[in-house]
Design a protein around this motif. Structure first.
Motif, PDB file in Angstrom:
ATOM      1  N   MET A   1       5.397   2.156  -0.891  1.00 31.10           N
ATOM      2  CA  MET A   1       5.891   2.524  -2.197  1.00 31.10           C
ATOM      3  C   MET A   1       6.839   1.462  -2.715  1.00 31.10           C
ATOM      4  SD  MET A   1       7.694   6.070  -3.258  1.00 31.10           S
ATOM      5  CE  MET A   1       9.421   5.722  -3.100  1.00 31.10           C
ATOM      6  N   GLY A   2       6.656   1.094  -3.997  1.00 32.66           N
ATOM      7  CA  GLY A   2       7.521   0.093  -4.605  1.00 32.66           C
ATOM      8  C   GLY A   2       8.794   0.710  -5.132  1.00 32.66           C
ATOM      9  N   ALA A   3       9.926   0.090  -4.799  1.00 34.40           N
ATOM     10  CA  ALA A   3      11.222   0.570  -5.261  1.00 34.40           C
ATOM     11  C   ALA A   3      11.634  -0.076  -6.576  1.00 34.40           C
ATOM     12  CB  ALA A   3      12.295   0.292  -4.205  1.00 34.40           C
ATOM     13  N   GLY A   4      10.850  -1.063  -7.041  1.00 36.24           N
ATOM     14  CA  GLY A   4      11.218  -1.753  -8.264  1.00 36.24           C
ATOM     15  C   GLY A   4      12.185  -2.887  -7.991  1.00 36.24           C
ATOM     16  N   PRO A   5      12.706  -3.530  -9.052  1.00 31.77           N
ATOM     17  CA  PRO A   5      13.506  -4.743  -8.882  1.00 31.77           C
ATOM     18  C   PRO A   5      14.930  -4.510  -8.416  1.00 31.77           C
ATOM     19  CG  PRO A   5      13.369  -4.153 -11.192  1.00 31.77           C
ATOM     20  CD  PRO A   5      12.458  -3.210 -10.468  1.00 31.77           C
ATOM     21  N   GLY A   6      15.417  -3.268  -8.466  1.00 28.41           N
ATOM     22  CA  GLY A   6      16.782  -3.026  -7.995  1.00 28.41           C
ATOM     23  C   GLY A   6      17.458  -1.843  -8.650  1.00 28.41           C
ATOM     24  N   HIS A   7      17.410  -1.765  -9.981  1.00 23.10           N
ATOM     25  CA  HIS A   7      18.058  -0.660 -10.685  1.00 23.10           C
ATOM     26  C   HIS A   7      17.431   0.666 -10.231  1.00 23.10           C
ATOM     27  CE1 HIS A   7      19.376   2.038 -13.837  1.00 23.10           C
ATOM     28  NE2 HIS A   7      20.160   1.092 -14.335  1.00 23.10           N
ATOM     29  N   PRO A 102      -4.039   8.514   7.135  1.00 23.11           N
ATOM     30  CA  PRO A 102      -4.223   8.442   5.676  1.00 23.11           C
ATOM     31  C   PRO A 102      -2.963   7.922   4.991  1.00 23.11           C
ATOM     32  CG  PRO A 102      -3.885  10.713   6.345  1.00 23.11           C
ATOM     33  CD  PRO A 102      -3.987   9.910   7.614  1.00 23.11           C
ATOM     34  N   PHE A 103      -3.150   7.249   3.856  1.00 21.40           N
ATOM     35  CA  PHE A 103      -2.021   6.643   3.166  1.00 21.40           C
ATOM     36  C   PHE A 103      -2.273   6.607   1.669  1.00 21.40           C
ATOM     37  CE2 PHE A 103      -5.009   3.307   4.179  1.00 21.40           C
ATOM     38  CZ  PHE A 103      -5.100   2.585   3.002  1.00 21.40           C
ATOM     39  N   GLU A 104      -1.212   6.363   0.922  1.00 19.72           N
ATOM     40  CA  GLU A 104      -1.266   6.146  -0.522  1.00 19.72           C
ATOM     41  C   GLU A 104      -0.367   4.959  -0.828  1.00 19.72           C
ATOM     42  OE1 GLU A 104       0.354   8.267  -4.680  1.00 19.72           O
ATOM     43  OE2 GLU A 104       0.229   9.445  -2.830  1.00 19.72           O
ATOM     44  N   ILE A 105      -0.755   4.145  -1.806  1.00 14.13           N
ATOM     45  CA  ILE A 105       0.082   3.032  -2.243  1.00 14.13           C
ATOM     46  C   ILE A 105       0.618   3.355  -3.636  1.00 14.13           C
ATOM     47  CG2 ILE A 105       0.185   0.571  -2.763  1.00 14.13           C
ATOM     48  CD1 ILE A 105      -2.142   0.171  -0.819  1.00 14.13           C
ATOM     49  N   VAL A 106       1.949   3.415  -3.764  1.00 13.09           N
ATOM     50  CA  VAL A 106       2.607   3.749  -5.033  1.00 13.09           C
ATOM     51  C   VAL A 106       3.200   2.470  -5.605  1.00 13.09           C
ATOM     52  CG1 VAL A 106       4.363   5.156  -6.170  1.00 13.09           C
ATOM     53  CG2 VAL A 106       3.142   6.063  -4.167  1.00 13.09           C
ATOM     54  N   PRO A 107       2.762   2.044  -6.790  1.00 13.03           N
ATOM     55  CA  PRO A 107       3.261   0.779  -7.343  1.00 13.03           C
ATOM     56  C   PRO A 107       4.716   0.855  -7.785  1.00 13.03           C
ATOM     57  CG  PRO A 107       1.867   1.894  -8.943  1.00 13.03           C
ATOM     58  CD  PRO A 107       1.758   2.683  -7.662  1.00 13.03           C
ATOM     59  N   GLY A 108       5.295  -0.315  -7.940  1.00 11.91           N
ATOM     60  CA  GLY A 108       6.648  -0.441  -8.472  1.00 11.91           C
ATOM     61  C   GLY A 108       6.704  -1.603  -9.436  1.00 11.91           C
ATOM     62  N   ILE A 109       7.825  -1.768 -10.109  1.00  7.60           N
ATOM     63  CA  ILE A 109       7.983  -2.872 -11.055  1.00  7.60           C
ATOM     64  C   ILE A 109       8.406  -4.117 -10.293  1.00  7.60           C
ATOM     65  CG2 ILE A 109       9.269  -3.705 -13.060  1.00  7.60           C
ATOM     66  CD1 ILE A 109       9.684  -0.763 -13.853  1.00  7.60           C
ATOM     67  N   THR A 110       7.646  -5.174 -10.398  1.00  6.40           N
ATOM     68  CA  THR A 110       7.995  -6.405  -9.713  1.00  6.40           C
ATOM     69  C   THR A 110       8.979  -7.229 -10.551  1.00  6.40           C
ATOM     70  OG1 THR A 110       7.099  -8.296  -8.511  1.00  6.40           O
ATOM     71  CG2 THR A 110       6.083  -7.788 -10.643  1.00  6.40           C
TER      72      THR A 110
END
Length: 493
Positions: A1-7, A102-110
């Protein structure tokens, strides 16, 4: 899972949902630990933060993920940015597939995409750049030769975004320059994109290495944007123009009560460090409170001197199997709007709220009543002023005081706070009670003589001056909004 850039606000709704439902979070140093508030039920493990904790090897992370999954637990592997952009996600996914998990990929903001909004640099622009290339500045060390075609990247008709290129800056800038890239190409070096302490350096391509070498000059996380779009930064910048941008402010309220101050300061651009100076807890013995609750029908008035008193007293009343009908015969006085708001959460309305939010003003309000209350229950903490109770007694009122909660000094700052303060100097300290002021002074002494001090009330200001510190801002009323406004007024002068 992507946490994004920081905020922390840039986490996706799907990401938040996964955190709320998981059993384990394995997070890296580039993901903001504040996001873990969405997973209070889960086990949290940091798998590495540069300069603070041991960096786990990739295989260790994979083994830990599989171990938890095989135990039947739902695991969130929290990565900074987007898990599909330079995050080694495929290695972890392949290991899960091999184990039948099993897995899932959750996008984040790069970070490259966040740069457009937070640094005013759109990585594409219809009149300047119609293409973008995301490039690693740090390839796999074991490779026999680079997979990057630097001559092709030097000719690329658009924007280049270089990730993870701090320690290798000399190699990749030399490669671009040797391949014919114009040395005068505009660049922007962006550190900690979207966070309050975001930093930006604008320069030429042939100057980038000088700004990043040695790596201690501008430590990761850093991206470098190469191209003419970086010239739009000044015209599109909003982030650094907020009233408190670049200001570091220490908030000393108890952690579960700090958001009313942290949120507005952060919105105004401040880099907020939260370190509670006092902690709030229930009394060691409830017997006195319980006896007062049993005697409620005998009181014609109740006085709450803080919102904590409201919460602890009414929660105790409800926990004993009673309800708000117990208060039917009593009128209620509170010390200010914040306490009145806490009362309203229990569907109760304060009968008396002074115009000025302090104990002296409340006593004046009660003194003006005709008749004054005959028997009053004062709900308070174990330490503080006795202004209201003693003043009512002088008027002939029978007063009973009960301690519904305790506040204790936090003996030492936590390691996370100390690490932050080591990296940055403080511009402001906020103090919201005399007890808080005294404890913060015990921590720092005169070390922070250059730091400005903002206080919630004249009483707190008096304590601060007695301790030998100056007071730079005093809230007009004892509210968090007023305290923020007092800081803004000083900064505007």
């Amino acid at each position: 899972m992507g946490a994004g850039p920081g905020h922390p606000g840039l986490l996706t709704l799907r990401g938040q949902q996964c955190l709320q439902e998981c059993d384990v979070v394995l997070y890296d140093g580039l993901s903001n630990a504040e996001m873990l508030v969405h997973a209070p039920q889960a086990e949290h493990t940091c798998v590495g933060k540069h300069g603070q904790t041991r960096i786990w090897k990739q295989q260790e992370i994979i083994d830990e993920t599989i171990r938890h999954a095989k135990a039947g637990k739902r695991v969130v592997r929290l990565k900074g940015g987007d898990p599909a952009v330079f995050a080694r996600t495929s290695e972890e996914v392949n290991a899960l597939k091999a184990e039948g998990i099993p897995f899932e990929i959750v996008p984040g903001i790069t970070a490259a995409l966040a740069a457009g909004s937070f640094a005013g640099i759109p990585i594409t622009h219809r009149g300047i750049a119609s293409a973008v290339a995301l490039v690693t500045g740090h390839e796999e060390p074991g490779k026999t030769e680079s997979d990057l075609d630097w001559p092709a990247l030097a000719r690329f008709p658009g924007t280049l975004v270089i990730y993870m290129g701090v320690t290798t800056v000399k190699q990749w800038t030399d490669a671009l320059l040797s391949a014919g890239k114009d040395p005068a190409t505009p660049c922007a070096i962006l550190r900690r994109c979207s966070l309050p302490d975001q930093q930006k350096i604008q320069c030429r391509l042939d100057e980038v290495a000088g700004h990043l070498t040695p790596a201690s000059k501008f430590r990761p996380p850093v991206i470098t944007i190469v191209g003419d779009v970086t010239g739009l930064s000044d015209s599109m910048d909003w982030f650094s123009r907020r009233p408190l941008s670049g200001k570091s402010i220490l908030v000393t309220r108890p952690k579960d009560q700090s958001d009313g101050l942290v949120a507005p300061l952060s919105e105004l651009g401040a880099n907020v460090v939260v370190q509670p100076a006092i902690e709030i807890s229930s009394p060691d013995d409830w017997s006195d409170v319980d006896d007062a609750i049993d005697q409620l029908p005998t009181f014609d008035s109740l006085v709450f001197t803080s919102r904590n008193g409201v919460q602890f007293f009414l929660d105790r009343l409800l926990a004993r199997g009673q309800d708000l009908r117990c208060l039917a015969g009593a009128k209620i006085a509170v010390v200010g709007e914040a306490t009145a708001a806490a009362l309203a959460k229990y569907h109760l309305r304060a009968d008396w709220v002074p115009d000025v939010f302090d104990a002296d003003a409340l006593l004046e309000t009660l003194s003006s009543l005709n008749p004054v209350p005959s028997k009053t229950l004062v709900v308070r903490t174990q330490r503080g002023r006795d202004v209201i109770a003693n003043g009512l007694r002088d008027l002939g009122t029978t007063v009973r005081e009960i301690v519904a909660y305790q506040n204790r000094d936090v003996t030492a700052m936590d390691e996370g706070t100390l690490a932050k303060l080591k990296d940055q100097s403080l511009d402001w300290i906020t103090l919201t009670s005399p007890a808080t002021a005294r404890n913060v002074h015990r921590w720092f002494g005169d070390e922070l003589s250059s730091c400005k001090v903002a206080v919630i009330s004249p009483l707190t200001a008096e304590t601060v001056r007695e301790l030998g510190w100056r007071v730079d801002a005093v809230a007009q009323s004892a509210t968090m909004q007023s305290l923020v406004q007092a800081i803004l007024e000083v900064e505007a002068t």
